[in-house]
Design an enzyme around this catalytic site. Structure first.
Site, PDB file in Angstrom:
ATOM      1  N   GLU A 150       0.843  -1.199   0.000  1.00 56.50           N
ATOM      2  CA  GLU A 150       0.000   0.000   0.000  1.00 56.50           C
ATOM      3  C   GLU A 150       0.880   1.252   0.000  1.00 56.50           C
ATOM      4  O   GLU A 150       1.849   1.333   0.730  1.00 56.50           O
ATOM      5  CB  GLU A 150      -0.913  -0.022   1.246  1.00 56.50           C
ATOM      6  CG  GLU A 150      -1.866   1.143   1.324  1.00 56.50           C
ATOM      7  CD  GLU A 150      -2.646   1.345   0.030  1.00 56.50           C
ATOM      8  OE1 GLU A 150      -3.287   0.395  -0.442  1.00 56.50           O
ATOM      9  OE2 GLU A 150      -2.612   2.464  -0.520  1.00 56.50           O
ATOM     10  N   CYS A 260       6.206   4.953   9.016  1.00 63.14           N
ATOM     11  CA  CYS A 260       6.686   4.213   7.841  1.00 63.14           C
ATOM     12  C   CYS A 260       8.145   4.502   7.462  1.00 63.14           C
ATOM     13  O   CYS A 260       8.960   3.578   7.440  1.00 63.14           O
ATOM     14  CB  CYS A 260       5.777   4.494   6.650  1.00 63.14           C
ATOM     15  SG  CYS A 260       4.146   3.775   6.877  1.00 63.14           S
ATOM     16  N   LYS A 321       3.312  14.997  10.523  1.00 62.92           N
ATOM     17  CA  LYS A 321       3.055  15.862   9.369  1.00 62.92           C
ATOM     18  C   LYS A 321       1.621  16.363   9.486  1.00 62.92           C
ATOM     19  O   LYS A 321       0.848  15.827  10.302  1.00 62.92           O
ATOM     20  CB  LYS A 321       3.278  15.105   8.065  1.00 62.92           C
ATOM     21  CG  LYS A 321       2.298  13.983   7.807  1.00 62.92           C
ATOM     22  CD  LYS A 321       2.523  13.395   6.428  1.00 62.92           C
ATOM     23  CE  LYS A 321       1.509  12.308   6.149  1.00 62.92           C
ATOM     24  NZ  LYS A 321       1.654  11.704   4.842  1.00 62.92           N
TER      25      LYS A 321
HETATM   26  P1  NAD Z   1      -1.704   0.272  12.748  1.00 59.22           P
HETATM   27  O1  NAD Z   1      -0.865   0.043  13.941  1.00 59.22           O
HETATM   28  O2  NAD Z   1      -2.433   1.563  12.584  1.00 59.22           O
HETATM   29  O3  NAD Z   1      -2.822  -0.883  12.644  1.00 59.22           O
HETATM   30  C1  NAD Z   1      -2.554  -2.235  12.825  1.00 59.22           C
HETATM   31  C2  NAD Z   1      -3.813  -2.891  13.374  1.00 59.22           C
HETATM   32  O4  NAD Z   1      -3.636  -4.314  13.398  1.00 59.22           O
HETATM   33  C3  NAD Z   1      -4.141  -2.488  14.815  1.00 59.22           C
HETATM   34  O5  NAD Z   1      -5.470  -2.022  14.885  1.00 59.22           O
HETATM   35  C4  NAD Z   1      -3.951  -3.788  15.624  1.00 59.22           C
HETATM   36  O6  NAD Z   1      -4.814  -3.891  16.728  1.00 59.22           O
HETATM   37  C5  NAD Z   1      -4.254  -4.821  14.570  1.00 59.22           C
HETATM   38  N1  NAD Z   1      -3.748  -6.160  14.858  1.00 59.22           N
HETATM   39  C6  NAD Z   1      -2.529  -6.516  15.353  1.00 59.22           C
HETATM   40  N2  NAD Z   1      -2.445  -7.850  15.475  1.00 59.22           N
HETATM   41  C7  NAD Z   1      -3.628  -8.379  15.047  1.00 59.22           C
HETATM   42  C8  NAD Z   1      -4.154  -9.678  14.929  1.00 59.22           C
HETATM   43  N3  NAD Z   1      -3.437 -10.746  15.277  1.00 59.22           N
HETATM   44  N4  NAD Z   1      -5.391  -9.829  14.449  1.00 59.22           N
HETATM   45  C9  NAD Z   1      -6.126  -8.760  14.084  1.00 59.22           C
HETATM   46  N5  NAD Z   1      -5.684  -7.489  14.180  1.00 59.22           N
HETATM   47  C10 NAD Z   1      -4.458  -7.289  14.664  1.00 59.22           C
HETATM   48  O7  NAD Z   1      -0.763  -0.001  11.499  1.00 59.22           O
HETATM   49  P2  NAD Z   1      -0.806   0.709  10.054  1.00 59.22           P
HETATM   50  O8  NAD Z   1      -0.210   2.055  10.125  1.00 59.22           O
HETATM   51  O9  NAD Z   1      -2.160   0.524   9.472  1.00 59.22           O
HETATM   52  O10 NAD Z   1       0.234  -0.209   9.273  1.00 59.22           O
HETATM   53  C11 NAD Z   1      -0.087  -1.530   8.869  1.00 59.22           C
HETATM   54  C12 NAD Z   1       0.934  -1.971   7.840  1.00 59.22           C
HETATM   55  O11 NAD Z   1       0.801  -1.163   6.664  1.00 59.22           O
HETATM   56  C13 NAD Z   1       2.376  -1.825   8.278  1.00 59.22           C
HETATM   57  O12 NAD Z   1       3.120  -2.873   7.735  1.00 59.22           O
HETATM   58  C14 NAD Z   1       2.802  -0.515   7.655  1.00 59.22           C
HETATM   59  O13 NAD Z   1       4.179  -0.451   7.416  1.00 59.22           O
HETATM   60  C15 NAD Z   1       2.056  -0.549   6.349  1.00 59.22           C
HETATM   61  N6  NAD Z   1       1.784   0.768   5.771  1.00 59.22           N
HETATM   62  C16 NAD Z   1       1.406   1.802   6.563  1.00 59.22           C
HETATM   63  C17 NAD Z   1       1.113   3.044   5.991  1.00 59.22           C
HETATM   64  C18 NAD Z   1       0.728   4.216   6.853  1.00 59.22           C
HETATM   65  O14 NAD Z   1       0.746   5.334   6.348  1.00 59.22           O
HETATM   66  N7  NAD Z   1       0.345   4.012   8.111  1.00 59.22           N
HETATM   67  C19 NAD Z   1       1.205   3.208   4.610  1.00 59.22           C
HETATM   68  C20 NAD Z   1       1.552   2.118   3.823  1.00 59.22           C
HETATM   69  C21 NAD Z   1       1.846   0.898   4.417  1.00 59.22           C
END
Ligand code: NAD
Length: 431
Positions: A150, A260, A321
């Site tokens: 993503e 990230c 940001k």
């Molecule tokens: P986040 O911490 O906001 O959300 C992760 C969610 O997963 C949490 O709500 C947590 O409770 C849940 N979770 C954890 N273990 C779980 C399980 N076993 N079963 C069900 N739910 C579970 O993380 P995010 O920022 O959304 O990032 C997620 C991934 O996407 C990461 O790898 C990140 O690098 C990638 N990513 C993030 C962004 C960004 O801007 N935040 C952009 C691109 C990619």
């Protein structure tokens, strides 16, 4: 209508699930955080993203989007399962895979027929294979793994998801790649269909390159400060080279933060090293970024003197940001901790990130909810995040509020000339 489960409804999972529902699919969002799911069922959104709340409410009401903590039920009822849980860094910089692995195990235990499992989380190269192996331990039927990283940006996540620059699909078979491509059939964009490892690497390479641009321009800014040049003009001059590009990430400031870039730069250094490659450029990118986050202190001391004990300093901006409430690895944390260590009376204002910051920051900090009031009796105003409303402030009122007209602007929000004419002692970045 495809039946989809999205495991992990944080920034990426909630936006992905909601937007897929908006595109007409049947989506069930899963999280282990019970409170988060309870809130989502009531229409309470755990993160701040423009346009997200309306879409969640609309799609839950029309029954295309629902939420549960029951991963087994969600997997069984779906043809496609997205993994969108966090992949935070370990102390040594490697990626913590415990959440992805735990989800893979739960998926494996609940498989009841052919499904496509999509890795949306940013994961180390080879995760496609390791997730496959975990699921295989519990299920001996047919399934495919796809990498679909993503690229959304926090703050404009919904718009980015719906209008992506590109969609990357890494798959080991044509059938699975087509199934995933069909999810996004409405998108008018370039589709990169490749193998899983290449897709995984595209994500790390993209984020690390953007971080490199930021550290590069910050180093140029440091030269500008020594020689009296203007980094904004240097950046403008560079961007007009079509090989660099008008949208290049060349804004000098306090460095990158967020959940990230710091983690993905570290992750790629680690991935390179595990494969016998020393990615020394990225090591320098990290060092430069750390120094940049710490660089405001000397600028504040230039205005207030070496000893900051008992000085009143107001910080504008906590989020890493604008347009997000995310404070993970935000430069504000570094600046605030430096000031608290020196006995400063710290007051902070952020339009939306205050509650998130309170969870992370310790120490005596006064949280103010009015922008102008936050500057009352301050010896110095320090700008850490470039929220648009900061630019709109009435400079006369601001000056009247401050004890001394000192501003250190870590994001080049104001014009140097304008600030001089208004009688401020104004220090910014690379100008
Ligand atoms: P986040 O911490 O906001 O959300 C992760 C969610 O997963 C949490 O709500 C947590 O409770 C849940 N979770 C954890 N273990 C779980 C399980 N076993 N079963 C069900 N739910 C579970 O993380 P995010 O920022 O959304 O990032 C997620 C991934 O996407 C990461 O790898 C990140 O690098 C990638 N990513 C993030 C962004 C960004 O801007 N935040 C952009 C691109 C990619």
């Amino acid at each position: 209508m495809t039946k989809i489960a999205v495991i992990g409804v944080g920034y990426v999972g909630l936006v992905t699930g909601t937007c897929l529902a908006e595109l007409g699919h049947q989506v069930i969002g899963v999280d282990i955080d019970q409170q988060r799911i309870k809130n989502l069922e009531k229409g309470i959104i755990p993160i701040y993203e423009i346009g997200l709340e309306e879409l969640v409410i609309k799609n839950t009401q029309n029954k295309r989007l629902s939420f549960t903590t029951d991963i087994g039920k969600a997997v069984k009822e779906s043809d496609i399962v997205f993994i969108a849980v966090g992949t935070p860094p370990m102390p040594d910089g490697s990626v913590n895979m415990e959440y992805v692995n735990a989800v893979a195990e739960s998926i494996g235990k609940n498989m009841n027929g052919y499904k496509v499992i999509i890795n949306k989380s940013t994961v180390p190269i080879g995760t496609g294979d390791s997730v496959h192996r975990i699921i295989e331990k519990f299920y001996n039927g047919n399934f495919d793994i796809v990498s679909n990283p993503e690229f959304l940006k926090e703050g404009t996540a919904v718009a980015d998801f719906m209008n992506p620059d590109r969609v990357v699909i890494g798959a080991n078979c044509q059938k699975a790649a087509e199934i995933v491509k069909n999810l996004y059939s409405e998108f008018k964009t370039e589709f990169i269909i490749t193998d899983i490892k290449t897709a995984e690497l595209i994500k790390y390479a993209s984020n690390s390159f953007l971080a490199t641009e930021i550290s590069f321009i910050n180093s140029i800014a440091n030269i500008c400060e020594k020689i009296g040049a203007d980094v904004n003009k240097v950046s403008q001059g560079m961007k007009l080279d079509s090989r660099i590009g008008k949208k290049a990430f060349l804004n000098a400031g306090l460095g990158y933060g967020g959940s990230c870039f710091p983690k993905d730069v570290k992750g790629l250094i680690q991935i390179a090293s595990e494969n016998g490659v020393r990615f020394s450029i990225l090591e320098a990118v990290e060092d430069t970024n750390m120094a940049q986050k710490q660089s405001l202190l000397a600028k504040i001391q230039k205005l207030l003197g070496e000893d900051l004990h008992n000085k009143n300093i107001t910080i504008w901006g906590l989020a890493f940001k604008p347009h997000t409430d995310d404070v993970r690895e935000a430069p504000s944390l570094t600046v605030i901790r430096q000031l608290l260590d020196r006995g400063v009376n710290v007051k902070v204002f952020d339009p939306i990130a205050t509650e998130q910051a309170k969870k992370i920051l310790d120490g005596k900090i006064e949280y103010e909810d009015d922008l102008l009031k936050s500057t009352k009796n301050a010896d110095c105003l320090v700008i850490v995040t470039e929220w648009p409303e900061f630019k709109e402030i009435d400079l006369n009122q601001l000056k009247a509020n401050l004890n001394q007209p000192n501003i250190v602007d870590g994001r080049n929000v104001f014009e140097v000339e304008q600030m001089k004419e208004s009688g401020f002692n104004y220090i910014s970045v690379g100008r």
